[in-house]
Design an enzyme around this catalytic site. Sequence first.
Site, PDB file in Angstrom:
ATOM      1  N   TRP A 271      -1.144  -9.841   6.096  1.00  0.00           N
ATOM      2  CA  TRP A 271      -1.706  -8.678   6.810  1.00  0.00           C
ATOM      3  C   TRP A 271      -2.407  -9.112   8.072  1.00  0.00           C
ATOM      4  CZ3 TRP A 271       0.970  -4.907   5.248  1.00  0.00           C
ATOM      5  CH2 TRP A 271       1.403  -4.861   3.925  1.00  0.00           C
TER       6      TRP A 271
ATOM      7  N   ASP B 236     -10.396  -5.771   8.475  1.00  0.00           N
ATOM      8  CA  ASP B 236      -9.499  -5.047   7.580  1.00  0.00           C
ATOM      9  C   ASP B 236     -10.047  -5.191   6.158  1.00  0.00           C
ATOM     10  OD1 ASP B 236      -7.477  -4.102   5.968  1.00  0.00           O
ATOM     11  OD2 ASP B 236      -5.889  -5.341   6.851  1.00  0.00           O
TER      12      ASP B 236
ATOM     13  N   LYS C 121      -6.148   1.736  -2.254  1.00  0.00           N
ATOM     14  CA  LYS C 121      -6.445   0.699  -3.247  1.00  0.00           C
ATOM     15  C   LYS C 121      -7.790   0.988  -3.913  1.00  0.00           C
ATOM     16  CE  LYS C 121      -3.906  -2.156  -0.171  1.00  0.00           C
ATOM     17  NZ  LYS C 121      -2.703  -2.469  -0.944  1.00  0.00           N
TER      18      LYS C 121
HETATM   19  N1  PMP Z   1      -4.097  -4.689   5.079  1.00  0.00           N
HETATM   20  C1  PMP Z   1      -4.183  -5.108   3.811  1.00  0.00           C
HETATM   21  C2  PMP Z   1      -5.212  -6.132   3.446  1.00  0.00           C
HETATM   22  C3  PMP Z   1      -3.311  -4.589   2.851  1.00  0.00           C
HETATM   23  O1  PMP Z   1      -3.376  -5.003   1.578  1.00  0.00           O
HETATM   24  C4  PMP Z   1      -2.358  -3.619   3.232  1.00  0.00           C
HETATM   25  C5  PMP Z   1      -1.415  -2.959   2.256  1.00  0.00           C
HETATM   26  N2  PMP Z   1      -1.065  -3.632   1.153  1.00  0.00           N
HETATM   27  C6  PMP Z   1      -2.289  -3.237   4.576  1.00  0.00           C
HETATM   28  C7  PMP Z   1      -3.185  -3.780   5.469  1.00  0.00           C
HETATM   29  C8  PMP Z   1      -1.289  -2.228   5.054  1.00  0.00           C
HETATM   30  O2  PMP Z   1      -1.760  -0.988   4.712  1.00  0.00           O
HETATM   31  P1  PMP Z   1      -0.932   0.357   4.937  1.00  0.00           P
HETATM   32  O3  PMP Z   1       0.176   0.349   3.963  1.00  0.00           O
HETATM   33  O4  PMP Z   1      -1.964   1.433   4.688  1.00  0.00           O
HETATM   34  O5  PMP Z   1      -0.455   0.369   6.354  1.00  0.00           O
END
Ligand code: PMP
Length: 361
Positions: free
Chosen positions: A103, A172, A196
């Site tokens: 990410w 994030d 989450k």
């Molecule tokens: N950042 C992290 C730490 C994640 O775990 C995730 C999704 N698993 C995301 C970003 C992406 O999130 P989204 O699907 O809401 O775009």
Amino acid sequence: MTERIHNFNAGPAALPLPVLEQIQAELLNFNQSGMSILEVSHRSKWFEDVLDDAIARIKRLLRLDERYHVLFLQGGASLQFSMIPMNLGAADQPLDYVDTGTWASKAIKEAQILCKPARVIASSADREYTYIPRSIPIDDQAAYLHLTSNNTIRGTQWRSFPASGQVPIVCDMSSDIFSRVFDPTSFGLIYAGAQKNAGAAGVTLVIVRDDMLERVPDSLPTMLKYTTFVGKKSMYNTPPCFAIYVVQLVAKWVEETVGGLDKMAAINDKKAELLYGYLDSQNFFRGTAEPGSRSSMNVTFRLPTPELEKQFIEQSLAAGLVGLKGHRSVGGCRASLYNAVTLAAVQVLVDFMKEFLRKNG
Ligand code: PMP
């Protein structure tokens, strides 16, 4: 399936049972409106009360002072990977990133696509992202320092955040928001997909400090500017009403039923200690994250062979435990222990692991 099962999904993930029950109870007639929350106008008093309550609770839970704005945006945490450099990245200042996994790498890639001066100032790519880098070279000239507080795929988490001096941290927190207490004052912006720890898919929390808004360029499209949503309290256009309502109920549950983030953190620590304690007590299941960097939210582990991992996952499903398969990019196993996962559920998992080891070890 007639019973609710033990849900270790990485996201969307388990929600607190009282939250689901409240949604169910008020689905047909929300707050004496004679309508579902899915049917009321976003400009109605009913929805505005939900929005105001969600904002107030998030501010109290995270101890945010009056400089912080709580926004509810769409496009997932993934859209924030681009909105952040667009809005906060000045042309002549470096944008500093710490690369701790998938990410974080995706966030860096978006800044680079936008031709922003993004730099990776620390990384744990050298050991497959199994740890959080220790020394972070802070450059006072940087526009921001971007961190991923919890790495959902590799199961690592910043146990404390680096002292960044005058450089605002942009973080994030998709997979650990509301899981513990931290001092927000060094953060210029915090973002989190809600699916989450904070609610249902479809809304992304963005918490932005006043001084960050001065950087937002006029030239950006309206829907990509933080100032648009600050000015209109997330209601420039139709917001994701239902997803915001779920966030409100989750925040209420953390605040009132659990008793706040201190209590939530203590429960999360107990859950993590139980599972890591078991992982460390034998040699069949092997935790993949380095002990000092372990996540209390996503516990990643391997078994001696991929064949055993396959059997473990199949048998766990049959035993009523869902979501233990590791992310497809890394394989292995992962148990996500978000706020709504109870200590009792983690005990069921550990008991299942013991039994699996007894039969296969
Ligand atoms: N950042 C992290 C730490 C994640 O775990 C995730 C999704 N698993 C995301 C970003 C992406 O999130 P989204 O699907 O809401 O775009």
